[in-house]
Structure formats: C-alpha cells, structure tokens
Design a protein around this motif. Structure first.
Motif, PDB file in Angstrom:
ATOM      1  N   TYR A   1       7.992   1.141  -0.839  1.00 28.65           N
ATOM      2  CA  TYR A   1       6.999   0.065  -0.730  1.00 28.65           C
ATOM      3  C   TYR A   1       7.239  -0.754   0.537  1.00 28.65           C
ATOM      4  CZ  TYR A   1       4.128  -3.889  -2.374  1.00 28.65           C
ATOM      5  OH  TYR A   1       3.190  -4.875  -2.504  1.00 28.65           O
ATOM      6  N   LYS A   2       8.500  -1.094   0.793  1.00 28.39           N
ATOM      7  CA  LYS A   2       8.833  -1.855   1.998  1.00 28.39           C
ATOM      8  C   LYS A   2       8.475  -1.068   3.258  1.00 28.39           C
ATOM      9  CE  LYS A   2      12.655  -4.082   2.374  1.00 28.39           C
ATOM     10  NZ  LYS A   2      14.041  -4.553   2.354  1.00 28.39           N
TER      11      LYS A   2
ATOM     12  N   LEU B   1       4.704  -1.305   3.751  1.00 34.10           N
ATOM     13  CA  LEU B   1       4.323  -2.639   4.226  1.00 34.10           C
ATOM     14  C   LEU B   1       4.754  -2.874   5.668  1.00 34.10           C
ATOM     15  CD1 LEU B   1       5.032  -4.921   1.134  1.00 34.10           C
ATOM     16  CD2 LEU B   1       2.845  -3.989   1.900  1.00 34.10           C
TER      17      LEU B   1
ATOM     18  N   LYS C   1       4.656  -0.888   8.052  1.00 38.13           N
ATOM     19  CA  LYS C   1       3.676  -0.288   8.960  1.00 38.13           C
ATOM     20  C   LYS C   1       2.605  -1.290   9.381  1.00 38.13           C
ATOM     21  CE  LYS C   1       4.157   4.373   7.095  1.00 38.13           C
ATOM     22  NZ  LYS C   1       3.480   5.459   6.367  1.00 38.13           N
ATOM     23  N   THR C   2       2.312  -2.247   8.498  1.00 38.22           N
ATOM     24  CA  THR C   2       1.295  -3.257   8.803  1.00 38.22           C
ATOM     25  C   THR C   2       1.912  -4.622   9.090  1.00 38.22           C
ATOM     26  OG1 THR C   2       1.009  -3.838   6.457  1.00 38.22           O
ATOM     27  CG2 THR C   2      -0.422  -2.104   7.357  1.00 38.22           C
TER      28      THR C   2
ATOM     29  N   SER D   1       3.636  -6.399   6.990  1.00 36.39           N
ATOM     30  CA  SER D   1       3.558  -7.238   5.793  1.00 36.39           C
ATOM     31  C   SER D   1       4.938  -7.435   5.179  1.00 36.39           C
ATOM     32  CB  SER D   1       2.627  -6.608   4.758  1.00 36.39           C
ATOM     33  OG  SER D   1       1.327  -6.500   5.269  1.00 36.39           O
TER      34      SER D   1
ATOM     35  N   VAL E   1       7.029  -8.121   1.460  1.00 35.96           N
ATOM     36  CA  VAL E   1       6.889  -7.877   0.027  1.00 35.96           C
ATOM     37  C   VAL E   1       6.471  -9.148  -0.719  1.00 35.96           C
ATOM     38  CG1 VAL E   1       8.105  -7.224  -2.093  1.00 35.96           C
ATOM     39  CG2 VAL E   1       8.512  -5.942   0.014  1.00 35.96           C
TER      40      VAL E   1
ATOM     41  N   TYR F   1       4.945 -11.900   0.201  1.00 41.50           N
ATOM     42  CA  TYR F   1       3.568 -12.316   0.472  1.00 41.50           C
ATOM     43  C   TYR F   1       2.567 -11.327  -0.097  1.00 41.50           C
ATOM     44  CZ  TYR F   1       5.839 -15.587   3.635  1.00 41.50           C
ATOM     45  OH  TYR F   1       6.639 -16.556   4.154  1.00 41.50           O
ATOM     46  N   ASP F   2       2.897 -10.048  -0.061  1.00 42.47           N
ATOM     47  CA  ASP F   2       2.000  -9.037  -0.596  1.00 42.47           C
ATOM     48  C   ASP F   2       1.839  -9.209  -2.105  1.00 42.47           C
ATOM     49  OD1 ASP F   2       0.428  -6.552   0.071  1.00 42.47           O
ATOM     50  OD2 ASP F   2       1.767  -5.749  -1.477  1.00 42.47           O
TER      51      ASP F   2
ATOM     52  N   TYR G   1      -1.534 -10.369  -4.139  1.00 37.97           N
ATOM     53  CA  TYR G   1      -2.049  -9.557  -5.238  1.00 37.97           C
ATOM     54  C   TYR G   1      -2.270 -10.419  -6.474  1.00 37.97           C
ATOM     55  CZ  TYR G   1      -2.322  -6.280  -9.072  1.00 37.97           C
ATOM     56  OH  TYR G   1      -2.723  -5.612 -10.193  1.00 37.97           O
TER      57      TYR G   1
END
Length: 56
Positions: A25-26, A29, A31-32, A34, A36, A38-39, A43
């Motif tokens: 997941y990290k 994220l 790649k953009t 972002s 964790v 804040y994501d 959500y």
C-alpha cells in the motif's frame, strides 16, 4: 510563516494490518506522493460525506 492553531481535535487509532499489505500500500501511495495517514483520513471523510448524501 508560522502555522495557525487548529481547532480540530484528533483521535489516535491503531489498526492491525498485515505487514505485506501495508508495505505494498505504501509503495502504491508513494507513486503519487501520498501518505498513508492522509489517504485513510480522506477515505473516512468520503465515506461519511456519501452517507450524509444518502440520508437526504
């Protein structure tokens, strides 16, 4: 420039996430650019907003 004081109170939480899933997941994220925290926060906000729309 100094950061203004926020009136928002925060709640610390802990979640049990499989290490491999969290690692992947990290990477996704990253790649953009972002983060964790804040994501997940965004959500949660989206879920609450969609629920409010559904109640109208």
């Amino acid at each position: 420039m100094a950061r203004e004081k926020s009136t928002i109170e925060y709640q610390n939480i802990s979640m049990r996430i499989p290490k491999e899933l969290y690692s992947e997941y990290k990477k996704v994220l990253a790649k953009t650019g972002s983060i964790v925290t804040y994501d997940v926060r965004n959500y949660m906000k989206k879920v609450v907003e969609e629920d409010k729309k559904g109640q109208k």
